[in-house]
Design a protein around this motif. Structure first.
Motif, PDB file in Angstrom:
ATOM      1  N   LEU A 299       0.807  -1.164  -0.046  1.00 13.60           N
ATOM      2  CA  LEU A 299       0.161   0.205  -0.079  1.00 13.60           C
ATOM      3  C   LEU A 299       0.901   1.225   0.154  1.00 13.60           C
ATOM      4  N   HIS A 300       1.898   1.117   0.792  1.00 13.18           N
ATOM      5  CA  HIS A 300       2.981   2.338   0.820  1.00 13.18           C
ATOM      6  C   HIS A 300       3.545   2.481  -0.452  1.00 13.18           C
ATOM      7  N   GLN A 301       3.919   1.484  -1.332  1.00 14.67           N
ATOM      8  CA  GLN A 301       4.455   1.862  -2.536  1.00 14.67           C
ATOM      9  C   GLN A 301       3.563   2.342  -3.484  1.00 14.67           C
ATOM     10  N   MET A 302       2.044   1.953  -3.345  1.00  7.89           N
ATOM     11  CA  MET A 302       1.034   2.402  -4.324  1.00  7.89           C
ATOM     12  C   MET A 302       0.644   3.736  -4.012  1.00  7.89           C
ATOM     13  N   GLU A 303       0.861   4.284  -2.868  1.00  7.66           N
ATOM     14  CA  GLU A 303       0.719   5.710  -2.816  1.00  7.66           C
ATOM     15  C   GLU A 303       1.524   6.599  -3.701  1.00  7.66           C
ATOM     16  N   LYS A 304       2.520   6.197  -4.150  1.00  9.79           N
ATOM     17  CA  LYS A 304       3.157   6.834  -5.217  1.00  9.79           C
ATOM     18  C   LYS A 304       2.146   7.157  -6.543  1.00  9.79           C
ATOM     19  N   CYS A 305       1.386   6.210  -6.584  1.00 10.94           N
ATOM     20  CA  CYS A 305       0.360   5.872  -7.923  1.00 10.94           C
ATOM     21  C   CYS A 305      -0.716   6.325  -7.781  1.00 10.94           C
ATOM     22  N   GLY A 306      -0.820   7.051  -6.341  1.00 14.02           N
ATOM     23  CA  GLY A 306      -1.997   7.976  -6.343  1.00 14.02           C
ATOM     24  C   GLY A 306      -3.332   7.173  -5.602  1.00 14.02           C
ATOM     25  N   ILE A 307      -2.594   5.808  -4.854  1.00 13.51           N
ATOM     26  CA  ILE A 307      -3.592   5.127  -4.026  1.00 13.51           C
ATOM     27  C   ILE A 307      -3.575   5.960  -2.569  1.00 13.51           C
ATOM     28  N   THR A 308      -4.786   5.890  -1.760  1.00 11.63           N
ATOM     29  CA  THR A 308      -5.010   6.526  -0.628  1.00 11.63           C
ATOM     30  C   THR A 308      -5.509   5.329   0.217  1.00 11.63           C
ATOM     31  N   TRP A 309      -4.946   5.257   1.407  1.00  8.82           N
ATOM     32  CA  TRP A 309      -5.464   4.300   2.501  1.00  8.82           C
ATOM     33  C   TRP A 309      -5.974   5.213   3.912  1.00  8.82           C
ATOM     34  N   GLU A 310      -6.774   4.289   4.539  1.00  8.31           N
ATOM     35  CA  GLU A 310      -7.122   4.864   5.806  1.00  8.31           C
ATOM     36  C   GLU A 310      -7.417   3.745   6.847  1.00  8.31           C
ATOM     37  N   ILE A 311      -6.934   4.013   8.034  1.00 13.92           N
ATOM     38  CA  ILE A 311      -6.872   3.055   8.988  1.00 13.92           C
ATOM     39  C   ILE A 311      -8.535   3.206   9.859  1.00 13.92           C
ATOM     40  N   VAL A 312      -9.274   2.216   9.672  1.00 13.61           N
ATOM     41  CA  VAL A 312     -10.515   2.306  10.656  1.00 13.61           C
ATOM     42  C   VAL A 312     -10.063   2.291  12.134  1.00 13.61           C
ATOM     43  N   PRO A 313     -10.887   3.169  12.940  1.00 10.46           N
ATOM     44  CA  PRO A 313     -10.332   3.137  14.285  1.00 10.46           C
ATOM     45  C   PRO A 313     -10.411   1.481  14.947  1.00 10.46           C
ATOM     46  N   THR A 314      -9.436   1.265  15.658  1.00 10.90           N
ATOM     47  CA  THR A 314      -9.076  -0.053  16.167  1.00 10.90           C
ATOM     48  C   THR A 314      -8.668   0.309  17.615  1.00 10.90           C
ATOM     49  N   ASP A 315      -9.300  -0.443  18.464  1.00 13.22           N
ATOM     50  CA  ASP A 315      -9.078  -0.322  20.051  1.00 13.22           C
ATOM     51  C   ASP A 315      -7.895  -0.895  20.508  1.00 13.22           C
ATOM     52  N   MET A 316      -7.274  -0.543  21.968  1.00 10.28           N
ATOM     53  CA  MET A 316      -6.003  -1.013  22.100  1.00 10.28           C
ATOM     54  C   MET A 316      -5.735  -2.556  22.326  1.00 10.28           C
ATOM     55  N   ASP A 317      -7.130  -3.167  22.468  1.00 15.28           N
ATOM     56  CA  ASP A 317      -7.261  -4.590  22.453  1.00 15.28           C
ATOM     57  C   ASP A 317      -7.330  -5.197  21.048  1.00 15.28           C
ATOM     58  N   GLY A 318      -7.194  -4.467  20.000  1.00 17.30           N
ATOM     59  CA  GLY A 318      -7.459  -4.824  18.606  1.00 17.30           C
ATOM     60  C   GLY A 318      -8.586  -5.089  18.178  1.00 17.30           C
ATOM     61  N   THR A 319      -9.527  -4.688  18.845  1.00 15.48           N
ATOM     62  CA  THR A 319     -11.348  -4.701  18.141  1.00 15.48           C
ATOM     63  C   THR A 319     -11.427  -3.847  17.315  1.00 15.48           C
ATOM     64  N   VAL A 320     -12.199  -4.044  16.311  1.00 20.36           N
ATOM     65  CA  VAL A 320     -12.529  -3.300  15.248  1.00 20.36           C
ATOM     66  C   VAL A 320     -14.098  -3.559  15.147  1.00 20.36           C
ATOM     67  N   LEU A 321     -14.893  -2.376  15.241  1.00 21.24           N
ATOM     68  CA  LEU A 321     -16.350  -2.334  15.183  1.00 21.24           C
ATOM     69  C   LEU A 321     -16.790  -2.153  13.905  1.00 21.24           C
TER      70      LEU A 321
END
Length: 386
Positions: free
Chosen positions: A110-132
């Motif tokens: 994904l970091h490589q693809m940023e140079k090609c105009g790709i964007t990414w976002e982290i969904v909020p993730t709790d300190m124990d790894g929970t993703v709602l």
């Protein structure tokens, strides 16, 4: 005469050991009695190997809940598979959602693809790894193309709600890619039911096979738009310079790792015979026992979830006040206990879990481990902790 020290292997999150019974024999048999190439040789031995490969695809399709064994594509491993998805699907302007636990197998492409105009976002993730799941939905934009998430964390073992996230992706028309490195062979994965478009797997961890073999399964709708990253000879449609558009040939250029597939075939047969639930149950009994024993140490933090619910048999410890690398070294050098220490190729996960930059000492159990081995480990930790 000094007795040989007993080694204890607790690094099954990196690769399983020992492998399933029959794996080594299957690899040796292929190499010794018929290492023929499929889709090339027109003779009985090659057809027999091709039949074994087909049976392996069928076993994987059944294991992961796919509709057709032709959806199973073999690669050298899960990192290759994830690159095929990220670099074969995404175009400039596309937006991707990920969890805060992702491995560098996702983050670096994904970091490589940023140079090609790709964007990414982290969904909020709790300190124990929970993703709602509702947080996934709230992050979706009009330019969001895909959601990429691991099924279970290689750092803390937390299991993400893949089924619910898949339903959201289906509703919004997003492509859903799932990394099953720590879940395949341990807990159920339901590709069709969970609306997974791309399921990446590796053969050498929970599936108990050899290193160097993995792959992915893809949905029909993803197949229509996914561009092969690697192209070349497939042994089919050899009169054309165009890549075959049929599965699995479209994504399987070059000679496959047939010894690896033979070993994986034997491992899958073993899992079918013993039962995945039984294997996983043993691992979780050991995990529960280990967590109970670790609870007596006030200066050791269990990173991620504290109990055994919604997790796999992976436990990371932060020895507060100590250098985790020194602890891991002492466990191996003085007690023969093999773990993995550091950031586990997942700095993003450690940032989320508040274990960056020191990392953790990771313990990952298999059904071959015993409570007696854990007792030895707890005794060693007690002596080191003094």
């Amino acid at each position: 005469m000094e007795s040989k020290r007993r080694n204890i292997y607790f690094d099954n999150g990196s690769t399983s050991y020992p492998k399933a019974p029959g794996v080594a024999d299957a690899v040796a048999h292929l190499l010794t009695h018929g290492a023929f190439n499929i889709n090339r040789g027109n003779y009985e031995g090659a057809y027999e190997v091709a039949e074994m490969v087909l049976e392996t695809r069928e076993k994987l399709a059944a294991l992961f809940g796919a509709s057709d064994s032709r959806q199973v594509v073999f690669t050298p491993g899960i990192t290759f598979s994830l690159n095929y998805f990220i670099k074969g699907l995404l175009k400039p302007g596309d937006h991707v959602l990920i969890s805060g636990l992702e491995h560098n197998g996702v983050m670096r492409p994904l970091h490589q693809m940023e140079k090609c105009g790709i964007t990414w976002e982290i969904v909020p993730t709790d300190m124990d790894g929970t993703v709602l799941p509702e947080n996934v939905e709230s992050c979706i934009r009009k330019e969001t193309k895909a959601v990429i998430m691991l099924h279970a964390s290689n750092v803390c073992g937390t299991i993400l709600p893949i089924g619910e996230i898949g339903e959201i992706c289906h509703r919004y028309g997003l492509y859903f890619a799932v990394d099953t490195a720590q879940s395949a062979g341990s807990i159920p994965v339901k590709m069709q039911e969970w609306h997974i478009d791309f399921l990446a797997f590796t053969g050498h961890k929970g599936l108990l096979g050899p290193q160097g073999i993995g792959g992915f399964l893809l949905s029909d709708r993803l197949n229509e738009v996914l561009v092969p990253v690697i192209t070349g000879g497939t042994g089919s449609q050899s009169d054309s310079y165009d890549v075959p558009d049929t599965l699995p040939d479209k994504f399987e250029s070059g000679t496959m790792n047939l010894p690896g597939i033979a070993g994986l075939h034997a491992a899958l047969s073993y899992i079918e015979k013993v039962g995945m639930d039984k294997i996983h149950g043993k691992k979780m009994e050991l995990t529960e026992y280990f967590l109970e024993q670790i609870g007596q140490f006030s200066d050791i933090r269990v990173v991620g979830k504290q109990g055994i619910h919604d997790r796999v048999a992976v436990v990371s410890l932060d020895f507060q006040g100590r250098d985790n690398a020194v602890v891991a070294f002492e466990l191996e050098q003085n007690y023969g206990i093999m773990t993995r220490v550091g950031l586990h190729c997942a700095p993003l996960a450690h940032e989320t879990l508040h274990s960056y930059p020191q990392g953790t000492v990771r313990f990952a159990f298999s059904a071959s481990n015993t409570k007696e081995e854990i007792d030895v480990c707890i005794h060693a930790i007690r002596e080191i902790d003094i």
